[in-house]
Design a protein around this motif. Structure first.
Motif, PDB file in Angstrom:
ATOM      1  N   GLU A  57      -5.360   1.345   1.776  1.00 49.73           N
ATOM      2  CA  GLU A  57      -4.044   0.900   1.299  1.00 49.73           C
ATOM      3  C   GLU A  57      -2.923   1.736   1.913  1.00 49.73           C
ATOM      4  OE1 GLU A  57      -1.479   0.832  -2.878  1.00 49.73           O
ATOM      5  OE2 GLU A  57      -3.661   1.121  -2.922  1.00 49.73           O
ATOM      6  N   PHE A  60      -2.428   0.686   5.629  1.00 46.67           N
ATOM      7  CA  PHE A  60      -1.738  -0.596   5.786  1.00 46.67           C
ATOM      8  C   PHE A  60      -0.273  -0.483   5.371  1.00 46.67           C
ATOM      9  CE2 PHE A  60      -6.170  -2.437   5.241  1.00 46.67           C
ATOM     10  CZ  PHE A  60      -6.292  -2.748   6.585  1.00 46.67           C
ATOM     11  N   ASP A  61       0.026   0.404   4.391  1.00 45.31           N
ATOM     12  CA  ASP A  61       1.435   0.673   4.078  1.00 45.31           C
ATOM     13  C   ASP A  61       2.161   1.204   5.310  1.00 45.31           C
ATOM     14  OD1 ASP A  61       1.127  -0.148   1.492  1.00 45.31           O
ATOM     15  OD2 ASP A  61       0.828   1.864   0.671  1.00 45.31           O
ATOM     16  N   ARG A  77      -3.800  -5.830   3.615  1.00 46.19           N
ATOM     17  CA  ARG A  77      -3.459  -5.065   2.410  1.00 46.19           C
ATOM     18  C   ARG A  77      -3.702  -5.902   1.155  1.00 46.19           C
ATOM     19  NH1 ARG A  77       2.491  -2.463   1.458  1.00 46.19           N
ATOM     20  NH2 ARG A  77       2.962  -4.639   0.935  1.00 46.19           N
ATOM     21  N   THR A  80      -7.226  -5.573   0.352  1.00 40.59           N
ATOM     22  CA  THR A  80      -7.475  -4.266  -0.256  1.00 40.59           C
ATOM     23  C   THR A  80      -7.120  -4.292  -1.738  1.00 40.59           C
ATOM     24  OG1 THR A  80      -6.952  -3.239   1.868  1.00 40.59           O
ATOM     25  CG2 THR A  80      -6.995  -1.811  -0.061  1.00 40.59           C
ATOM     26  N   ASP A  93       1.095 -10.110  -1.565  1.00 38.72           N
ATOM     27  CA  ASP A  93       0.925  -9.833  -0.140  1.00 38.72           C
ATOM     28  C   ASP A  93       0.402 -11.058   0.614  1.00 38.72           C
ATOM     29  OD1 ASP A  93       1.947  -7.355  -0.016  1.00 38.72           O
ATOM     30  OD2 ASP A  93       0.064  -6.271   0.254  1.00 38.72           O
TER      31      ASP A  93
END
Length: 507
Positions: A57, A60-61, A77, A80, A93
């Motif tokens: 996470e 991907f942020d 994400r 996730t 998302d």
């Protein structure tokens, strides 16, 4: 850290991953100081493989922070969040990834280095799964019905299975990105990292020593006196062994790849002369076809070369003709046309007449009128190909016809006797009519055509090269900056800023 170092580590990490060493690949990616969105994405994918959801996470942020329009990063994400059972954030998302598709059925990330296509129907499929996890079965059903309208043939089965599970209020598995795909660096940039020897190895160009291959700086070694030197064969004699020398009288411009361009004064060596008046020649170490009536035999012998200083030559060659002869017709084209005629005498007469005939102007009436120069006697398939290329339409989309004195307009097809069509030539001109087949007009109008505002040269094999003014058929929109299209028989991607859409009235 410089871009070169980042590129080296990126390439090294991808190589480790492809060898199956995921731990080494992850360590190399984490050592990169200046990470871009693609590198963060790769780190997140490796964490997902290791089932480290918190680290995935965070990665991907970082990817979304570097590129807020990277739809596949939002998609990963969301997966996730889904695995962490945070379904509302997962749905948000997935919804964001669907918005970044901007109405397209898919985004192909191959030009960016990722061998993966993100389909809109798969994003909607996962959004429906998030609704189902939240108990929103009606919304899940509506989302899957929307996915059915955007599905492709290859994505048909899992959407149907998902809809069947929703109707029974059962959960199903979401679609995931394959575990073996990562963003790779540009291969052209990677190739520049390798050291190149621009000077190369020294090579002997000329030496007084026979078969001397020494390329150092030591002085040349003397020859052994007992070994006689090998006499060099004169270039003229070597050429005479290959064929008969001829001089070119007229300029010849080739029309096919197997023909050879020559100008007056060139000396060519004829290997063989065919019955169709085409000669196979060698010129400048190239082999090709030239009309034999464009050539004149040249007498070159060793004795005349030795006696030319002491012999008076009273016979001067006659000047070449001012007007070049007509281009002879290729034997292969005649053979294809004459297969439909059974009389052998008629065939020989047609061959003799076609060699003496000049080009014919074929006028074609369409929604506008065009004119094309053709050799009389061409078969139907060749005429159809030339006219369709001139009109810029597929050959299968048009129908040709000609005017007959007794029957009016007659449609031309593969069964038509082309002798009847070419018999309509008057004063070197032939008139034909062209129409679109039924249903083709709507099909052609539904396609989007673009006009090239600037010329674009391809830098990668995936690029589409075109010139200013070319017409391009739009196949898909990769993203807001890149399109995929077809031009001049080739398919590839190109910048959207280089083209503009052609209005419907101009198509």
């Amino acid at each position: 850290m410089s871009f070169v170092n980042t590129l080296k580590q990126w390439d090294e990490a991808v190589a480790c991953f492809e060898r199956g060493d995921s731990a080494a690949a992850l360590g190399t990616f984490l050592d990169i100081q200046e990470k871009n969105s693609k590198i963060f994405f790769n780190i997140g994918c490796l964490h997902l493989i290791n089932k480290n959801l918190d680290a995935a996470e965070k990665a991907f942020d970082g990817s979304i922070g570097k590129d807020q329009h990277l739809a596949v990063a939002f998609f990963q994400r969301a997966l996730t969040f889904y695995k962490k059972e945070r379904y509302e954030e997962s749905f948000a998302d997935f919804q964001h990834a669907f918005r970044e598709l901007r109405g397209n059925q898919l985004i192909d990330y191959k030009p960016l280095g990722l061998r993966y296509k993100l389909y809109a129907c798969e994003v909607l499929h996962n959004m429906a799964q998030a609704h189902a996890q939240l108990g929103q079965w009606e919304k899940a059903k509506e989302t899957l019905l929307t996915a059915l309208n955007l599905r492709t043939e290859g994505k048909l089965s899992h959407i149907d299975r998902g809809l069947e599970c929703i109707l029974k209020q059962k959960l199903f598995e979401p679609v995931e990105v394959p575990a073996k795909v990562l963003f790779k660096p540009n291969k052209h940039y990677v190739a520049e990292l390798e050291k190149k020897d621009y000077l190369g190895k020294a090579k002997v160009v000329s030496s007084i020593v026979f078969q001397d291959e020494f390329s150092g700086f030591a002085p040349l070694q003397p020859q052994v006196e007992e070994v006689p030197t090998r006499p060099k064969v004169p270039e003229v004699l070597r050429a005479l062994e290959e064929g008969e020398p001829h001089t070119v009288l007229f300029e010849f411009v080739p029309e096919t790849s197997d023909e050879l361009a020559v100008v007056p004064g060139n000396i060519v060596f004829v290997l063989n002369n065919g019955a169709d008046n085409w000669a196979s020649v060698i010129f400048n170490e190239r082999r090709g076809l030239v009309p034999y009536n464009f050539l004149e035999r040249l007498e070159i012998t060793l004795s005349s070369k030795q006696d030319q200083d002491g012999t008076d030559k009273d016979d001067s060659p006659t000047p070449p003709r001012r007007e070049p002869p007509t281009r002879p017709q290729r034997k292969s084209a005649l053979a294809a046309e004459n297969q439909s005629i059974g009389d052998t005498e008629t065939e020989s007469c047609q061959i003799e007449e076609s060699n003496e005939s000049s080009l014919c102007v074929v006028k074609v009436h369409f929604t506008y009128t065009i004119a094309i120069c053709m050799v009389p006697g061409l078969p139907y398939t060749t005429i159809l190909e030339k006219i369709s290329n001139k009109l810029g339409l597929p050959a299968m989309a048009i129908t040709l016809s000609y005017a007959h004195i007794d029957s009016g307009k007659i449609v031309i097809d593969e069964d038509t006797r082309m002798e009847d069509v070419w018999s309509g030539v008057h004063n070197g001109r032939l008139t034909l009519w062209c129409e679109l087949k039924e249903g083709m007009s709507e099909q052609l109008q539904s396609q989007t055509h673009l006009m090239a505002l600037h010329s674009y040269e391809s830098s990668t094999p995936e690029d589409l090269e075109f010139h200013q003014g070319d017409t391009i058929l739009l196949l898909s929109k990769v993203n807001e900056d890149w399109f995929e299209g077809q031009c001049n028989g080739k398919i590839g991607i190109f910048p959207a800023s280089f083209v503009e859409e052609v209005p419907m009235k101009d198509k």
